[in-house]
Design a protein around this motif. Structure first.
Motif, PDB file in Angstrom:
ATOM      1  N   TRP A   1       0.845  -1.202   0.000  1.00  0.00           N
ATOM      2  CA  TRP A   1       0.000   0.000   0.000  1.00  0.00           C
ATOM      3  C   TRP A   1       0.877   1.248   0.000  1.00  0.00           C
ATOM      4  CZ3 TRP A   1      -0.789   4.154   3.247  1.00  0.00           C
ATOM      5  CH2 TRP A   1      -2.009   4.827   3.161  1.00  0.00           C
ATOM      6  N   GLU A   2       2.006   1.216   0.733  1.00  0.00           N
ATOM      7  CA  GLU A   2       2.862   2.400   0.833  1.00  0.00           C
ATOM      8  C   GLU A   2       3.807   2.536  -0.348  1.00  0.00           C
ATOM      9  OE1 GLU A   2       6.334   3.924   3.818  1.00  0.00           O
ATOM     10  OE2 GLU A   2       4.328   3.698   4.658  1.00  0.00           O
ATOM     11  N   ILE A   3       4.370   1.438  -0.842  1.00  0.00           N
ATOM     12  CA  ILE A   3       5.367   1.530  -1.911  1.00  0.00           C
ATOM     13  C   ILE A   3       4.737   1.347  -3.290  1.00  0.00           C
ATOM     14  CG2 ILE A   3       7.126   0.652  -0.325  1.00  0.00           C
ATOM     15  CD1 ILE A   3       7.115  -1.961  -1.922  1.00  0.00           C
ATOM     16  N   THR A   4       3.432   1.409  -3.366  1.00  0.00           N
ATOM     17  CA  THR A   4       2.711   1.223  -4.626  1.00  0.00           C
ATOM     18  C   THR A   4       3.310   2.037  -5.773  1.00  0.00           C
ATOM     19  OG1 THR A   4       0.536   1.451  -5.677  1.00  0.00           O
ATOM     20  CG2 THR A   4       1.094   3.053  -3.978  1.00  0.00           C
ATOM     21  N   ALA A   5       3.169   1.499  -6.967  1.00  0.00           N
ATOM     22  CA  ALA A   5       3.636   2.211  -8.159  1.00  0.00           C
ATOM     23  C   ALA A   5       2.631   3.263  -8.620  1.00  0.00           C
ATOM     24  CB  ALA A   5       3.906   1.217  -9.288  1.00  0.00           C
ATOM     25  N   HIS A   6       1.420   3.233  -8.084  1.00  0.00           N
ATOM     26  CA  HIS A   6       0.380   4.173  -8.498  1.00  0.00           C
ATOM     27  C   HIS A   6       0.613   5.554  -7.879  1.00  0.00           C
ATOM     28  CE1 HIS A   6      -1.358   0.583  -9.984  1.00  0.00           C
ATOM     29  NE2 HIS A   6      -1.821   0.149  -8.815  1.00  0.00           N
ATOM     30  N   ARG A   7       0.288   6.607  -8.613  1.00  0.00           N
ATOM     31  CA  ARG A   7       0.492   7.976  -8.148  1.00  0.00           C
ATOM     32  C   ARG A   7      -0.778   8.806  -8.341  1.00  0.00           C
ATOM     33  NH1 ARG A   7       3.919   5.612  -6.215  1.00  0.00           N
ATOM     34  NH2 ARG A   7       6.197   5.898  -6.320  1.00  0.00           N
ATOM     35  N   CYS A   8      -1.065   9.596  -7.312  1.00  0.00           N
ATOM     36  CA  CYS A   8      -2.202  10.508  -7.329  1.00  0.00           C
ATOM     37  C   CYS A   8      -1.642  11.923  -7.493  1.00  0.00           C
ATOM     38  CB  CYS A   8      -3.003  10.365  -6.035  1.00  0.00           C
ATOM     39  SG  CYS A   8      -4.538  11.296  -5.999  1.00  0.00           S
ATOM     40  N   THR A   9      -1.579  12.394  -8.709  1.00  0.00           N
ATOM     41  CA  THR A   9      -0.891  13.634  -9.065  1.00  0.00           C
ATOM     42  C   THR A   9      -1.870  14.805  -9.177  1.00  0.00           C
ATOM     43  OG1 THR A   9      -1.176  13.269 -11.430  1.00  0.00           O
ATOM     44  CG2 THR A   9       0.749  12.231 -10.380  1.00  0.00           C
ATOM     45  N   PRO A  10      -1.370  16.014  -9.346  1.00  0.00           N
ATOM     46  CA  PRO A  10      -2.268  17.144  -9.596  1.00  0.00           C
ATOM     47  C   PRO A  10      -3.170  16.923 -10.810  1.00  0.00           C
ATOM     48  CG  PRO A  10      -0.121  17.965  -8.979  1.00  0.00           C
ATOM     49  CD  PRO A  10       0.023  16.476  -9.113  1.00  0.00           C
ATOM     50  N   ASP A  11      -2.686  16.170 -11.798  1.00  0.00           N
ATOM     51  CA  ASP A  11      -3.511  15.882 -12.963  1.00  0.00           C
ATOM     52  C   ASP A  11      -4.768  15.112 -12.572  1.00  0.00           C
ATOM     53  OD1 ASP A  11      -3.895  15.829 -15.902  1.00  0.00           O
ATOM     54  OD2 ASP A  11      -3.658  13.657 -15.621  1.00  0.00           O
ATOM     55  N   PHE A  12      -4.633  14.197 -11.619  1.00  0.00           N
ATOM     56  CA  PHE A  12      -5.799  13.442 -11.132  1.00  0.00           C
ATOM     57  C   PHE A  12      -6.844  14.408 -10.576  1.00  0.00           C
ATOM     58  CE2 PHE A  12      -8.014  11.708  -7.433  1.00  0.00           C
ATOM     59  CZ  PHE A  12      -8.578  10.543  -7.939  1.00  0.00           C
ATOM     60  N   PHE A  13      -6.406  15.344  -9.751  1.00  0.00           N
ATOM     61  CA  PHE A  13      -7.351  16.264  -9.127  1.00  0.00           C
ATOM     62  C   PHE A  13      -7.963  17.226 -10.144  1.00  0.00           C
ATOM     63  CE2 PHE A  13      -4.793  14.991  -5.429  1.00  0.00           C
ATOM     64  CZ  PHE A  13      -5.822  14.659  -4.545  1.00  0.00           C
ATOM     65  N   SER A  14      -7.248  17.512 -11.219  1.00  0.00           N
ATOM     66  CA  SER A  14      -7.802  18.401 -12.242  1.00  0.00           C
ATOM     67  C   SER A  14      -8.965  17.758 -12.986  1.00  0.00           C
ATOM     68  CB  SER A  14      -6.706  18.807 -13.232  1.00  0.00           C
ATOM     69  OG  SER A  14      -6.332  17.714 -14.057  1.00  0.00           O
ATOM     70  N   LYS A  15      -9.029  16.422 -12.926  1.00  0.00           N
ATOM     71  CA  LYS A  15     -10.071  15.690 -13.658  1.00  0.00           C
ATOM     72  C   LYS A  15     -11.299  15.378 -12.806  1.00  0.00           C
ATOM     73  CE  LYS A  15      -6.670  13.368 -16.615  1.00  0.00           C
ATOM     74  NZ  LYS A  15      -6.014  12.064 -16.930  1.00  0.00           N
ATOM     75  N   HIS A  16     -11.185  15.549 -11.496  1.00  0.00           N
ATOM     76  CA  HIS A  16     -12.279  15.122 -10.612  1.00  0.00           C
ATOM     77  C   HIS A  16     -12.597  16.202  -9.589  1.00  0.00           C
ATOM     78  CE1 HIS A  16     -11.770  11.035 -12.163  1.00  0.00           C
ATOM     79  NE2 HIS A  16     -10.484  11.129 -11.893  1.00  0.00           N
ATOM     80  N   THR A  17     -13.874  16.536  -9.463  1.00  0.00           N
ATOM     81  CA  THR A  17     -14.283  17.447  -8.403  1.00  0.00           C
ATOM     82  C   THR A  17     -14.335  16.690  -7.078  1.00  0.00           C
ATOM     83  OG1 THR A  17     -16.649  16.993  -8.637  1.00  0.00           O
ATOM     84  CG2 THR A  17     -15.717  18.748 -10.025  1.00  0.00           C
ATOM     85  N   VAL A  18     -14.286  17.441  -6.000  1.00  0.00           N
ATOM     86  CA  VAL A  18     -14.391  16.831  -4.688  1.00  0.00           C
ATOM     87  C   VAL A  18     -15.761  16.180  -4.512  1.00  0.00           C
ATOM     88  CG1 VAL A  18     -14.537  17.369  -2.221  1.00  0.00           C
ATOM     89  CG2 VAL A  18     -12.648  18.272  -3.595  1.00  0.00           C
ATOM     90  N   THR A  19     -16.792  16.817  -5.027  1.00  0.00           N
ATOM     91  CA  THR A  19     -18.130  16.236  -4.935  1.00  0.00           C
ATOM     92  C   THR A  19     -18.175  14.880  -5.629  1.00  0.00           C
ATOM     93  OG1 THR A  19     -19.144  18.422  -4.854  1.00  0.00           O
ATOM     94  CG2 THR A  19     -20.558  16.584  -5.491  1.00  0.00           C
ATOM     95  N   GLU A  20     -17.555  14.775  -6.785  1.00  0.00           N
ATOM     96  CA  GLU A  20     -17.509  13.490  -7.484  1.00  0.00           C
ATOM     97  C   GLU A  20     -16.748  12.446  -6.676  1.00  0.00           C
ATOM     98  OE1 GLU A  20     -15.250  11.420 -11.279  1.00  0.00           O
ATOM     99  OE2 GLU A  20     -15.329  13.610 -11.139  1.00  0.00           O
ATOM    100  N   LEU A  21     -15.608  12.838  -6.133  1.00  0.00           N
ATOM    101  CA  LEU A  21     -14.766  11.883  -5.404  1.00  0.00           C
ATOM    102  C   LEU A  21     -15.440  11.398  -4.125  1.00  0.00           C
ATOM    103  CD1 LEU A  21     -11.293  13.586  -5.860  1.00  0.00           C
ATOM    104  CD2 LEU A  21     -12.064  11.446  -6.898  1.00  0.00           C
TER     105      LEU A  21
END
Length: 776
Positions: free
Chosen positions: A76-96
């Motif tokens: 879970w900590e060393i995962t290869a997945h990244r949550c970048t600013p680009d992710f947040f640009s695509k999703h509103t907080v209400t959606e998430l």
């Protein structure tokens, strides 16, 4: 997602099921090739400490000193997945907010500091300098510093970070330091000091290796601390008796197949763990323990009357205890019918435990949140202590009391100052050490922080780790109140629900993880943690940080403190930020009786154990002795109407694929649940009695007379081996059903293991009908 199913699991804990689960998560997180290198340093000297549970770290570790859940936490900590600013640009907080916990965290490691923008309803990038300046400015502007700011921390925070965080809060002006201990083992911290004079357990790995009897209450090592199954397997093989009291038959307490043993893996033959297994009803542990004590006393009385040797340790009772006669008279007055009714057990079951206990020479009492998260949790823990005291099973080798802490450093952060109770930390010493007057009034614990938020008293909530809003009770009330806060700060490594409930201002501040190398201008830095046995270990991260934009928790605390507080030449924030050994010097000056020669001793194999006066039979209580505590009554919930045939007791559970609010997947292998977490486990008799069907969707509704409708819909009925009148559902989803005011008397630990609810039909069955409950 595939259709939900339930298929009873018959295999032992561990084994090939564990191996497959490990392989699956490593592949899913994209670290199948790189994880083995990190895992080779897991729980090792000069390596890093497990970022999952707090189970004991041995002086001579196994080659693979980790378990299935430890691997999940690492992946879970060393995962290869990244949550970048680009992710947040695509999703509103209400959606998430419409995403579940698993989906949110699967977005990956957070890479940049982010600020909530109300206009776009999105998180947007912000520089560290801007974030720190704004947070500091807001903290300085809080008018009521005693009540208006809360500093929460999770149990993953290091000793060094915890010490600085507590110092920062007190220099700021309050003791508002709630932490994850408030939600689980605060009951222990209240119960044990009264009974034996120290707030932590007395048992080491050496004791586990020498005990001939173990009494388990409300603890599930198969899912919560699997490495504990190794000493239990060894104990079972040498003939020690392991007696379990738990509403559910947990597979890890029935049979274990060691996945690190090639011979066992090839043979498929597991080891029996529990020699007796008693399915006490939720909230019935106090009565069950009282029944065992009563049976032990009766055995003693009969032996003495017949001219035989006493069963009780009379010398120990006379020299080392107080209050036994009052307790014994209370036991003799108890009626077996009442004990059977309140425990849900037969008298013979309690007497069978007492018989084994009386024949055993070295007994350890082990418990978890199945005892602590009840209205009568404090008295229940003290009743377990009473049982051990009756035969002198505290303060000697191979015996003692063993509360199993869940979070990896939740005990350590308490040791170094994360506490809302001023009497638990040497404020006079830090007053002299740093030349300031620390606040002397009690701060908020978790429940009190929630109450203050509901009352509109809190302006700023600083969350250093964890997922506070999801972990607490009463979601239906708390989430709207949370949105009214002036500032919420989320210091996290992955996206979670708390960050999606922004106040007027909100920040996501991602930090490096425990497994990651922490380098400053002075070079590589080390941290330290305390395990559940009170041993302190060093920690060195072994991976590169997930992003070059991450900073350490230590640096963040120091930067915000410098910008928020008036200068104090005795508090060297700049030096602490650069050289963590300087923080350990301060800890050792504050707590010299524990942390002398700190820098060297934390690298000793097995760590160094903090002083345990009880193990020398020194009792730091008001009486100067170990105290028998006689309960006021055996009732579980006097403040909630729980009468009537349709009222059931809900206990919240963690799945096999979960650690606290972190959800690794939708399966609970040991309970046979697949592809869902929206289930309610029920006894077949209750299903038939209430006119329900297996697989039917139902709504759970809390029984409480406060005018608030607390309900949870869409729960699927699963027939399960659980006591009549009791039901089970997963945490944190079921927290919405628990009122803020439903907590353990004396400790205010949320009483999540016994919530009175009713069940109402929602509609048709959706669970696979052919995979119905079968007795295991």
């Amino acid at each position: 997602m595939s259709k939900p199913i339930h298929s009873p699991y018959r295999l032992p804990a561990g084994g090939w099921g564990s191996a497959r689960s490990v392989g699956n998560i490593l592949r899913r997180e994209g670290v199948l090739g790189s994880a083995p290198v990190a895992l080779s340093r897991h729980n090792k000297v000069d390596g890093y400490q497990c970022n999952s549970c707090a189970w004991v770290k041995p002086a001579t570790p196994l080659p693979f000193e980790y378990c299935e859940n430890g691997v999940k936490a690492v992946a879970w900590e060393i995962t290869a997945h990244r949550c970048t600013p680009d992710f947040f640009s695509k999703h509103t907080v209400t959606e998430l907010r419409g995403w579940d916990e698993y989906a949110l965290e699967q977005a990956g490691r957070l890479t940049h500091p982010m600020r909530y923008d109300a206009g776009s309803d999105k998180y947007v990038p912000v520089s560290w300098g801007e974030a720190v300046d704004d947070i500091a400015h807001t903290l300085r502007a809080v008018e009521d510093k005693k009540n208006g700011a809360v500093f929460y921390s999770s149990g993953r925070l290091s000793n060094e970070g915890s010490y600085l965080y507590g110092l920062f809060a007190r220099l700021y002006g309050n003791n508002n330091l709630p932490d994850s201990s408030n939600m689980c083992h605060e009951t222990t911290s209240v119960a044990l000091p009264v009974s034996i004079g120290q707030g932590v357990g007395t048992v080491s790995l050496n004791d586990l290796a020498k005990a001939d009897c173990f009494l388990f209450f409300g603890q599930n090592p198969g899912s919560n601390s699997p490495r504990m199954l190794h000493p239990l397997q060894e104990a079972s093989r040498r003939g020690a008796r392991i007696i379990t009291y738990n509403p559910l038959r947990e597979r890890g307490l029935e049979r274990f197949l060691n996945p690190q043993s090639p011979a066992e893996m090839l043979s498929g033959k597991g080891t029996r763990i529990s020699s007796q297994y008693h399915q006490v009803k939720a909230g019935g542990d106090l009565a069950a323990l009282a029944g065992i004590c009563k049976a032990v006393l009766a055995t003693h009385d009969e032996a003495v009357s017949a001219g035989g040797a006493p069963v009780l340790d009379l010398d120990f009772l006379a020299v080392h205890t107080h209050g036994f006669e009052t307790f014994a008279n209370w036991l003799r007055a108890r009626n077996w019918d009442e004990l059977e009714r309140r425990s849900g057990l037969h008298r013979a079951e309690m007497e069978s435990t007492a018989a084994v206990y009386c024949r055993s020479n070295k007994v350890i009492g082990i418990y978890g949140m199945g005892l602590t998260q009840h209205r009568a949790g404090v008295e229940t823990v003290q009743m377990l202590v009473n049982l051990l005291l009756m035969r002198g099973n505290i303060g000697r080798e191979g015996a003692g009391i063993c509360p199993v802490r869940g979070h990896s450093n939740v005990q350590g952060q308490r040791t170094v100052g994360i506490t809302e109770r001023p009497e638990l930390f040497p404020l006079d010493r830090i007053a002299r050490q740093f030349e300031f007057e620390p606040p002397r009034e009690a701060g908020y614990n978790t429940v009190e922080a929630c109450e203050a938020i509901l009352d509109g008293k809190v302006d700023v909530f600083f969350m250093l780790g964890g997922n506070f809003v999801r972990a607490i009770p009463d979601h239906g009330r708390m989430e709207p109140a949370w949105r009214k806060l002036g500032l919420t700060v989320n210091v996290i490594t992955k996206l979670n629900r708390s960050a999606l409930l922004p106040g007027a201002k909100s920040y996501i501040l991602p930090v490096i993880g425990r497994i990651e190398a922490d380098r400053t201008a002075a070079g590589p830095q080390a941290l330290s943690m305390e395990d559940t046995s009170g041993c302190v270990h060093g920690n060195r991260g072994v991976r590169s940080p997930a992003s070059p934009h991450l900073i350490s928790e230590i640096r963040l605390i120091c930067e915000i403190a410098r910008k928020t507080l008036e200068p104090n030449p005795r508090v060297r924030w700049t030096e602490y930020e650069t050289d963590y050994a300087e923080i350990r010097k301060e800890i050792a000056e504050t707590l010299p009786e524990i942390f002398w020669d700190y820098e060297r001793r934390m690298w000793e194999p097995g760590g160094f154990q903090r002083d345990m006066p009880v193990n020398r039979r020194e009792w730091k209580t008001e009486t100067g002795r170990a105290n028998f505590v006689t309960p006021d009554a055996l009732e579980e919930d006097l403040d909630m109407p729980a009468s009537g045939y349709d009222v059931l007791r809900l206990m919240t559970l963690r799945s096999n694929d979960q650690f606290n609010t972190t959800v690794y997947g939708y399966d609970d292998r040991f309970r046979g649940i697949k592809n869902t977490r929206k289930v309610v486990l029920m006894n077949r008799s209750d299903i038939d009695r209430l006119g329900l069907r297996v697989g039917q969707a139902v709504t759970l509704r809390t029984v409480a007379e406060d005018g608030i409708d607390r309900h949870l819909s869409g729960m699927l009925v699963v027939a399960y081996d659980i006591p009549i009148g009791c039901i089970g559902g997963y945490y944190p989803e079921c927290n919405v059903l628990m009122p803020i005011w439903h907590y353990a008397v004396g400790s205010k630990t949320p009483a999540a293991k016994s919530i009175p609810v009713t069940i109402h039909s929602d509609g048709d069955a959706v669970l696979e009908p052919q995979l119905d409950y079968e007795a295991v």
